[in-house]
Each structure stands twice: as C-alpha cells, then as structure tokens.
Scaffold this motif. Structure first.
Motif, PDB file in Angstrom:
ATOM      1  N   GLY A 170      36.360  39.533  33.978  1.00  0.00           N
ATOM      2  CA  GLY A 170      37.443  39.361  34.938  1.00  0.00           C
ATOM      3  C   GLY A 170      38.212  40.640  35.192  1.00  0.00           C
ATOM      4  O   GLY A 170      38.592  40.944  36.322  1.00  0.00           O
ATOM      5  N   GLU A 179      44.733  35.585  40.493  1.00  0.00           N
ATOM      6  CA  GLU A 179      43.808  36.198  39.539  1.00  0.00           C
ATOM      7  C   GLU A 179      44.535  37.178  38.625  1.00  0.00           C
ATOM      8  O   GLU A 179      44.272  37.230  37.419  1.00  0.00           O
ATOM      9  N   TYR A 223      34.874  40.762  44.996  1.00  0.00           N
ATOM     10  CA  TYR A 223      35.316  39.997  43.820  1.00  0.00           C
ATOM     11  C   TYR A 223      34.457  38.743  43.636  1.00  0.00           C
ATOM     12  O   TYR A 223      34.100  38.396  42.509  1.00  0.00           O
ATOM     13  N   ARG A 224      34.125  38.080  44.722  1.00  0.00           N
ATOM     14  CA  ARG A 224      33.292  36.877  44.621  1.00  0.00           C
ATOM     15  C   ARG A 224      31.891  37.224  44.129  1.00  0.00           C
ATOM     16  O   ARG A 224      31.303  36.498  43.313  1.00  0.00           O
ATOM     17  N   SER A 242      32.141  38.029  40.457  1.00  0.00           N
ATOM     18  CA  SER A 242      32.407  36.814  39.686  1.00  0.00           C
ATOM     19  C   SER A 242      31.145  35.980  39.520  1.00  0.00           C
ATOM     20  O   SER A 242      30.886  35.417  38.448  1.00  0.00           O
TER      21      SER A 242
END
Length: 503
Positions: free
Chosen positions: A475, A343, A465-466, A469
């Motif tokens: 991002g 990432e 983070y998931r 997202s």
C-alpha cells in the motif's frame, strides 16, 4: 519563479522549505507513533492544550518576532547594522521578560484553566509542563527573527530540525520508561518531548548567536529608548491581533468537544473525533504549507526592505509570483487529498474518519496556502489592522458554525464553516492587498489551467494506483508511486501552459 536563482527570498525559502518539509515528514511518523500509543482520545486531550498554549505564546513572541524582523531588516537595508542590533536586543529583552511572567501565570493557574475553561482536568499537568517551554521558545524565536532579517536562514532551519529530532527522541525515551514501569502511555510523553525540543532549539540558537560577531558599523544618531519604542509600536498591534485571534481559536477549540456531545456523541467519542480531525487530518492538510510558511517568513522582511527602498515594481512582481505558485500548490495538494484521502488515512492512521475529513478539507488547500503568504506580504507592508479584520471575520464565521451547525450536522458542520471562513479570509486578503499593490490576477492562467492539470494528473495517478493494487503491491509503494506520478504530470502540464501563455 523569482527573477534570479540567487534571489534572497528564493534561497531563504528553499532552505526553510527543505527544513520544514523534512521536519513535517518526521512529524508525520511522530503522529503515527502517537496515534498508536496514546490513541485518538489521548490525541484529543493533547490537542486541547494547544489553544491555551498558543494564546500565551502569541502574547510574548508573535508580534515581537514580526516587529523585530521588520525593524532589523529596515535598519540593515539603510546600511545601519548597529541600529539593527539594538533593535534585536531591545525586542528580545522585552519578549523574554514577558514570557517569564506569562509562564509563571500559566503554571500556577493551570488547575483552574483545566477545570473551568477546558473542562478537562487531565490537561492540568500538561499545561504546567508546557509553561516551562515559553521562555525557551521566546529566546530562539527572537534569534530566528534576527537571522530572517539578515536573509540567513540556515540557523533557523537547522534549529527547526534539531527541535523536531529532540522532540521525537525524548518522547520515545519517555514511552520506554512508561513500558518499563508497566504504565499506559499518556499525552505527557508528547508534552515532555515538546519541552525537550524547545530546550535543544534554544541552546543551539544561543550558541550560534554567541559565535557571531555583530557589526557595530553605522550611525549613532538614534537612542535605545527610541528603538524599543518603535518595536513596541509595531509589535503591540500584531500581538493584540494574534492574541485576539488565538482567543477566538481557543474558544472554538473548547466549544467543539461539547457541541459534538450535544449532537449525540459520548465524551470519549467526541475526544476521539476531535483527535482524528486535529491530530490526523489537519497535519496532512498543513504538510504542503511548509513551503508557504517559509515563503511567508521570508516575504515579511523582504517586502519591508523593498518598501523602505521605494521599489514598488519589485513588490508587485513578488506578489504576483507568490499568488501564482501558491495557487498551483493549493490545487495540486487539494486534488491529492480529495482523490487519495481515504487511502492516506487508512495506510498511515488506520482511521476512516480522518479519510473523510481529508476529502472535505481538500477544498481548503488553495485558499489556506494563499492566505499564509498574503498575510506575510500585508504584514511586511505594515497593514496589521487589515490582517486583524480578516482574521476576526473568518473566526467569527467558524464560531457561529461551531455553535449552531455542529449540534445539528455533527463535525461536518464545523468543516463547512471552516471552508466558508477561509474563502472569505482569502477574498478579504486579496481586496486589502490590491489597494496597496496593483497586481494583476489572470484567472485562466492561475485557476483554470491548474485545475485542468490537477484533474489530468490525479486521473493518471488513480489509474496507476488501481493497477498497482491489483498487482498486490504494498500500500505504501502504490500510494507513493501514484502521488508521485500525479505531481509529475501536474508540474509538466504547468510548465507547458506557462510557456504557451502570453505574458
């Protein structure tokens, strides 16, 4: 931490760390700028000149800076600032004189070096431009050594930031000139920025030193010739050490593109892959080393002063605290680069190869950061030969992997060699240091618990983070928030473990 918030090592490290962190943060965006203007291939060509430049620089500054820092610190610790000032003037004159000679050689021999050593004629004008920066770097490096010996790090820290700002600003101006003339940007804009940055740092340091009133108090029972001889005695082994190490590093860097071609890649692909590794992935890995580099810089004169004063307990305490916190930093950084490497590379560089490199190099972090500070302690104790031995051992392993592993395994062969060599270097550092400093090494407290904290922190960070997202969050924001949570949980766990662990 160190025993007091007013401890000079802690204060100096904090100042240098802040400056180094901000400087490297600017450097990150600068790397992004370069990657999107001159491309991965241009970065590869740009990176090829640095082994030659580092070799020349090590011959005129590396050993002399360490010797100056040690000699001046010892003189000041003994209450003789007059002698410390003589040390500074003697060493600076030696360094600047050597830099002028080497600069002339590099400028005149740049075409031959580019054609017969680097095998890339496009490096010629880059090396010639860099030749002018050697005397400038020599001057401000020696001034830095003087301020480090006096435990005053503000001038070196501001100088570092000024150099970075000047570099970025000059590179951008050169880029605008390229656009105005409808020319494709080349690596010359990065080298021009480097030269202007060195000029700005040199000017700032000279002005600061000119306004400082040196103390001439102290005994006069010494000779200038004896001071120069002492600087030479200490600097020559360090200089030979750095030159030999840089020579092997240069050999390694020169071999890599050719060996990548032997693995089946074209010249352009080899340079692009080399640029992604050295110009994109490694700057990420080295970013946290702003802390360890600052600590190493402050440890050398501090350990030298403690040794001169016979404070063995203080040396042991400094060594143990250094090892512990460097390992903490290494495990935290390694976890972040391993779990968030792809990432990071995609968001900042839009390059998948850099993400793969980050995940592999993540295992390097604990050893890399620890080695930097252990080397500073060993040099502070005067064990330059031991440092040379461990550096040669590590580089020998890396060159073997470059020569024999890359043609069969590609760039991964080099990465595995890098990991193995760093592990051996760290082990040798610990063995050599333990012979002089009888420090303890509680593996559970310094290795097992940080690993547990890192896994817990990274797990929570990945979960966040998931979620971010899936919420279509930017991002940059999602990654920054996740890394922040990872670091916060890790530090909280380390604080709890540290409180419960018996001393």
């Amino acid at each position: 931490m160190f025993s007091s918030a007013k401890h000079p090592v802690l204060t100096g490290t904090a100042i240098l760390t802040c400056a180094g962190t901000l400087s490297r943060l600017i450097g990150f965006f600068y790397r992004i700028f370069l990657s999107r203007t001159i491309g991965a291939q241009g970065l590869g060509i740009y990176q090829m000149i640095f082994p030659v430049y580092a070799f020349c620089l090590s011959g005129v500054t590396a050993g002399i800076q360490s010797a100056l820092s040690r000699c001046c610190s010892a003189a000041l610790s003994q209450g003789n600032p007059r002698k410390g000032w003589v040390f500074f003037l003697s060493g600076s004159g030696l360094s600047v004189g050597l830099s002028l000679i080497v600069s002339f050689f590099l400028y005149t021999r740049a075409p031959w070096i580019s054609l017969h050593i680097l095998y890339e004629i496009r490096c010629c004008e880059l090396l010639q431009l860099l030749a002018f920066s050697l005397p400038l770097c020599s001057i401000h490096t020696c001034i830095h050594a003087w301020y480090f010996s006096t435990r005053r790090t503000t001038v070196p820290a501001v100088s570092q930031l000024l150099e970075q700002f000047a570099r970025v600003g000059a590179s951008y101006v050169i880029y605008l000139i390229f656009l105005e003339q409808n020319l494709a940007p080349t690596p010359i804009l990065a080298v021009g920025g480097m030269l202007f940055g060195e000029l700005a740092a040199c000017f700032f340091c000279v002005v600061c030193l000119a306004f400082q009133k040196p103390s001439y108090k102290g005994t006069t029972d010494f000779r200038v010739r004896s001071c120069l001889w002492e600087v030479l005695t200490l600097s020559v082994p360090l200089t030979l050490n750095r030159m030999l190490v840089n020579l092997l590093q240069s050999t390694e860097a020169i071999l890599i593109p050719g060996k990548l071609e032997a693995s089946g890649l074209t010249n352009a692909q080899s340079l692009s892959l080399y640029g992604a590794l050295t110009g994109m992935a490694l700057p990420f890995i080295l970013f946290p080393s702003a802390i360890t580099s600052a600590l190493s810089t402050m440890l050398l004169p501090t350990i030298a002063g403690q040794q001169a004063a016979g404070k063995e307990d203080a040396i042991i305490r400094s060594t143990e605290q250094t090892i512990q916190y460097c390992l903490w930093l290494g495990f935290l950084s390694g976890g972040i680069f391993f779990f968030f490497g792809k990432e990071l590379a995609q968001i900042f560089y839009r390059n998948q190869d850099a993400g793969i490199f980050l995940q592999i190099l993540a295992f390097l972090c604990p050893f890399l950061y620890l080695t930097a500070t252990l080397t500073g302690i060993l040099n502070g104790l005067g064990h330059t030969v031991q440092c040379l031995i461990q550096n040669l051992a590590g580089l020998g392993i890396r060159i073997l992997f470059v020569t024999f592993a890359i043609p069969h395994m590609g760039i991964r062969g080099y990465l595995f060699g890098l990991l193995l060599s760093q592990l051996i270097i760290t082990g040798l550092n610990l063995i050599f240091l333990h012979k002089s400093v009888k420090f303890r090494f509680p593996a559970v407290e310094w290795i097992v618990l940080p690993c547990c904290g890192m896994i817990l922190g990274c797990g929570c960070g990945l979960f966040l983070y998931r979620i971010l997202s899936e919420m279509k969050m930017s991002g940059y924001i999602a990654l920054f928030g996740s890394v922040l949570i990872t670091g916060g949980i890790f530090l909280l766990m380390m604080k709890l473990f540290n409180q419960k662990t018996p001393r």
